[in-house]
Design a protein around this motif. Structure first.
Motif, mmCIF file in Angstrom:
data_model
loop_
_atom_site.group_PDB
_atom_site.id
_atom_site.type_symbol
_atom_site.label_atom_id
_atom_site.label_comp_id
_atom_site.label_asym_id
_atom_site.label_seq_id
_atom_site.Cartn_x
_atom_site.Cartn_y
_atom_site.Cartn_z
ATOM 1 N N THR A 227 -20.074 -2.170 -96.605
ATOM 2 C CA THR A 227 -18.744 -1.896 -96.756
ATOM 3 C C THR A 227 -18.346 -0.332 -96.990
ATOM 4 O O THR A 227 -19.227 0.186 -98.218
ATOM 5 N N ASP A 228 -17.666 0.316 -96.540
ATOM 6 C CA ASP A 228 -17.219 1.831 -97.134
ATOM 7 C C ASP A 228 -16.652 1.504 -98.590
ATOM 8 O O ASP A 228 -15.862 0.824 -98.966
ATOM 9 N N ASP A 229 -17.090 2.700 -99.350
ATOM 10 C CA ASP A 229 -16.711 2.774 -100.696
ATOM 11 C C ASP A 229 -16.578 4.162 -100.980
ATOM 12 O O ASP A 229 -17.629 4.675 -101.645
ATOM 13 N N GLY A 230 -15.522 4.932 -100.514
ATOM 14 C CA GLY A 230 -15.436 6.420 -100.556
ATOM 15 C C GLY A 230 -16.562 7.036 -100.029
ATOM 16 O O GLY A 230 -16.672 6.668 -98.523
ATOM 17 N N ASP A 231 -17.509 7.633 -100.193
ATOM 18 C CA ASP A 231 -18.510 8.390 -99.652
ATOM 19 C C ASP A 231 -20.046 7.586 -99.636
ATOM 20 O O ASP A 231 -20.843 7.770 -99.086
ATOM 21 N N GLY A 232 -19.699 6.368 -100.377
ATOM 22 C CA GLY A 232 -20.698 5.628 -100.368
ATOM 23 C C GLY A 232 -20.629 4.154 -99.834
ATOM 24 O O GLY A 232 -19.640 3.899 -99.129
ATOM 25 N N VAL A 233 -21.509 3.149 -100.061
ATOM 26 C CA VAL A 233 -21.329 1.890 -99.573
ATOM 27 C C VAL A 233 -21.448 0.788 -100.428
ATOM 28 O O VAL A 233 -22.465 0.747 -101.630
ATOM 29 N N ILE A 234 -20.883 -0.233 -100.153
ATOM 30 C CA ILE A 234 -21.412 -1.540 -101.010
ATOM 31 C C ILE A 234 -22.108 -2.474 -99.649
ATOM 32 O O ILE A 234 -21.822 -2.697 -98.707
ATOM 33 N N VAL A 235 -23.203 -2.956 -100.300
ATOM 34 C CA VAL A 235 -24.467 -3.521 -99.499
ATOM 35 C C VAL A 235 -24.130 -5.308 -99.883
ATOM 36 O O VAL A 235 -24.458 -5.692 -101.226
ATOM 37 N N ASP A 236 -23.872 -6.051 -98.855
ATOM 38 C CA ASP A 236 -23.871 -7.463 -99.077
ATOM 39 C C ASP A 236 -25.128 -8.176 -98.221
ATOM 40 O O ASP A 236 -24.989 -8.048 -96.838
ATOM 41 N N VAL A 237 -26.078 -9.008 -98.762
ATOM 42 C CA VAL A 237 -26.904 -9.688 -98.044
ATOM 43 C C VAL A 237 -26.670 -11.189 -98.330
ATOM 44 O O VAL A 237 -26.709 -11.520 -99.716
ATOM 45 N N GLN A 302 -11.335 4.904 -94.794
ATOM 46 C CA GLN A 302 -12.943 5.044 -94.270
ATOM 47 C C GLN A 302 -13.303 6.555 -94.043
ATOM 48 O O GLN A 302 -12.456 7.234 -93.865
ATOM 49 N N LEU A 303 -14.622 6.832 -94.542
ATOM 50 C CA LEU A 303 -15.147 8.117 -94.138
ATOM 51 C C LEU A 303 -16.160 8.150 -93.151
ATOM 52 O O LEU A 303 -16.926 7.362 -93.391
ATOM 53 N N GLY A 304 -16.404 9.222 -92.619
ATOM 54 C CA GLY A 304 -17.581 9.469 -91.905
ATOM 55 C C GLY A 304 -19.038 9.569 -92.429
ATOM 56 O O GLY A 304 -19.878 9.024 -92.007
ATOM 57 N N THR A 305 -18.797 9.848 -93.690
ATOM 58 C CA THR A 305 -20.096 10.107 -94.410
ATOM 59 C C THR A 305 -20.392 8.260 -94.999
ATOM 60 O O THR A 305 -21.625 7.961 -94.706
ATOM 61 N N ALA A 306 -19.590 7.703 -95.242
ATOM 62 C CA ALA A 306 -20.106 6.348 -95.653
ATOM 63 C C ALA A 306 -20.459 5.454 -94.286
ATOM 64 O O ALA A 306 -21.404 4.788 -94.235
ATOM 65 N N ALA A 307 -19.727 5.880 -93.135
ATOM 66 C CA ALA A 307 -20.112 5.233 -91.779
ATOM 67 C C ALA A 307 -21.434 5.429 -91.440
ATOM 68 O O ALA A 307 -22.375 4.681 -90.927
ATOM 69 N N THR A 308 -22.157 6.962 -91.609
ATOM 70 C CA THR A 308 -23.207 7.318 -91.650
ATOM 71 C C THR A 308 -24.405 6.480 -92.287
ATOM 72 O O THR A 308 -25.318 6.216 -91.799
ATOM 73 N N VAL A 309 -24.009 6.580 -93.709
ATOM 74 C CA VAL A 309 -24.863 5.826 -94.545
ATOM 75 C C VAL A 309 -24.874 4.282 -94.180
ATOM 76 O O VAL A 309 -26.163 3.648 -94.240
ATOM 77 N N ALA A 310 -23.990 3.695 -93.852
ATOM 78 C CA ALA A 310 -23.866 2.377 -93.681
ATOM 79 C C ALA A 310 -24.823 2.147 -92.560
ATOM 80 O O ALA A 310 -25.566 1.063 -92.270
ATOM 81 N N GLY A 311 -24.891 2.785 -91.314
ATOM 82 C CA GLY A 311 -25.855 2.815 -90.202
ATOM 83 C C GLY A 311 -27.324 2.825 -90.500
ATOM 84 O O GLY A 311 -27.826 1.694 -90.328
ATOM 85 N N ALA A 312 -27.558 3.742 -91.649
ATOM 86 C CA ALA A 312 -28.955 3.742 -92.138
ATOM 87 C C ALA A 312 -29.492 2.426 -92.713
ATOM 88 O O ALA A 312 -30.371 1.747 -92.649
ATOM 89 N N VAL A 313 -28.624 2.194 -93.702
ATOM 90 C CA VAL A 313 -28.834 0.964 -94.873
ATOM 91 C C VAL A 313 -28.811 -0.163 -93.894
ATOM 92 O O VAL A 313 -29.743 -1.203 -94.203
ATOM 93 N N GLY A 314 -27.519 -0.415 -93.030
ATOM 94 C CA GLY A 314 -27.479 -1.733 -92.427
ATOM 95 C C GLY A 314 -28.598 -1.801 -91.410
ATOM 96 O O GLY A 314 -29.225 -2.959 -91.237
#
Length: 344
Positions: A227-237, A302-314
């Motif tokens: 999930t987007d959180d500004g420039d970062g992300v929240i990860v749920d598993v 949402q920001l493109g930075t977070a979406a990009t990070v989300a892609g890598a993390v997810g």
């Protein structure tokens, strides 16, 4: 969406296409040099899709080729066959991903629901070698999506599921794709979730988020959300495959599963419900932005930075689950903004 043609069995179709206004690309122009290098490194014991039997004359190359037709580009690409192309395309993964992990990842059914941020996750999965993919999104590309979704103004109004499918098929035409342009629904839950190695849930619809988790838990399918959180992300598993009684979103969403569709769709409750899922531990700017939903902004910020990070993390988490790594349920935070404080 595409045709994959055999040089002998589909010779008539290939000849027909040659008479039409199509661009032709020969992938062997670059693949051949790479194949020569790889054959020097591969031992006789390595399964290399019969590459040892492929000589470098045109007759043998064509026998090991397939002709891929991309109608939206009016382009035909001659490529190595599925196994050989996969070996070439994943060669730089080797040792970072073991051969056994690569085989497991290739065949693992991966489902992605929601294709804005989810489009980034999907593409990362495909980049690293996932080849059995299910995608779902009911929306079309709009201008406001272009702050985070890799797209083109030429594609405005095109279904996100279509754009995601095209992007993946242009990366690897041998991918198996099950496309749900209607989005995730209770009616397609069995087909979308059944037997999946992992589900990546990135939908905006809060009711669907909960419904998918209930269905995934019933089917013992793990769910990952970034999930987007500004420039970062929240990860749920949520490892429903390991614990069939694991609480939805770590206990944050059990009560939400009892809400009616009308309660979920009530605009006045949207921020409240989103807050219940996301929690209070978010950046100050995200907290303020959520409060502006329905006031000065129409939807989730949402920001493109977070979406990009989300892609890598997810994509990484999905792969690690699919290959059998010991990855527990839980929530974590990746905050790029904190890098500023540690830079010297």
């Amino acid at each position: 969406m595409i045709e994959i043609l055999h040089p002998d069995e589909d010779a008539a179709r290939i000849a027909e296409l040659r008479s039409r206004d199509f661009t032709w690309v020969d992938g062997w122009d670059t693949a051949l040099a790479e194949l020569r290098v790889l054959r020097e490194f591969d031992s006789a014991a390595t399964v290399f899709a019969g590459a040892g039997a492929v000589s470098f004359d045109e007759h043998h190359l064509d026998a090991a080729s397939r002709y891929v037709v991309y109608p939206w580009r009016r382009t035909v690409v001659r490529l190595p066959d599925a196994d050989l192309f996969y070996r070439l395309r994943t060669t730089r993964n080797r040792y970072l991903i073991t051969d056994d992990e690569q085989r497991r990842w290739e065949s693992a059914p991966v489902a992605v629901a929601g294709l804005s941020v989810g489009g980034s996750v999907l593409y990362t999965c495909a980049l690293t070698g996932a080849r059995t993919l299910r995608i779902a999104d009911p929306d079309v590309l709009g201008p406001s999506n272009l702050n985070r979704l890799s797209g083109s103004v030429c594609d405005l109004g095109v279904a996100k599921s279509t754009l995601a499918a095209r992007r993946v098929l242009e990366l690897d035409p041998y991918v198996s794709l099950d496309v749900h342009p209607e989005g995730y629904t209770a009616e397609n839950a069995d087909r979308f979730l059944g037997g999946a190695a992992v589900v990546l849930e990135e939908m905006d619809d809060l009711r669907r988020k909960i419904e998918l988790r209930v269905a995934a838990r019933e089917r013992r399918v793990p769910v990952v959300m970034v999930t987007d959180d500004g420039d970062g992300v929240i990860v749920d598993v949520e490892r429903f495959d390991l614990d069939a009684d694991y609480p939805l979103l770590h206990g944050r969403a059990e009560e939400l599963s009892e809400l009616s569709p009308e309660e979920f769709d009530d605009p006045s409750r949207r921020v409240e419900l989103a807050g219940a899922i996301v929690g209070d531990d978010i950046t100050a700017r995200m907290r303020y932005s959520l409060g502006e939903v329905g006031r000065s902004i129409p939807s989730w910020p949402q920001l493109g930075t977070a979406a990009t990070v989300a892609g890598a993390v997810g994509g990484m988490l999905a792969r690690r689950i699919a290959v059998g790594d010991d990855l527990p349920s839980g929530r974590a935070y990746l905050r790029l903004g904190e890098l500023i404080g540690v830079l010297q």
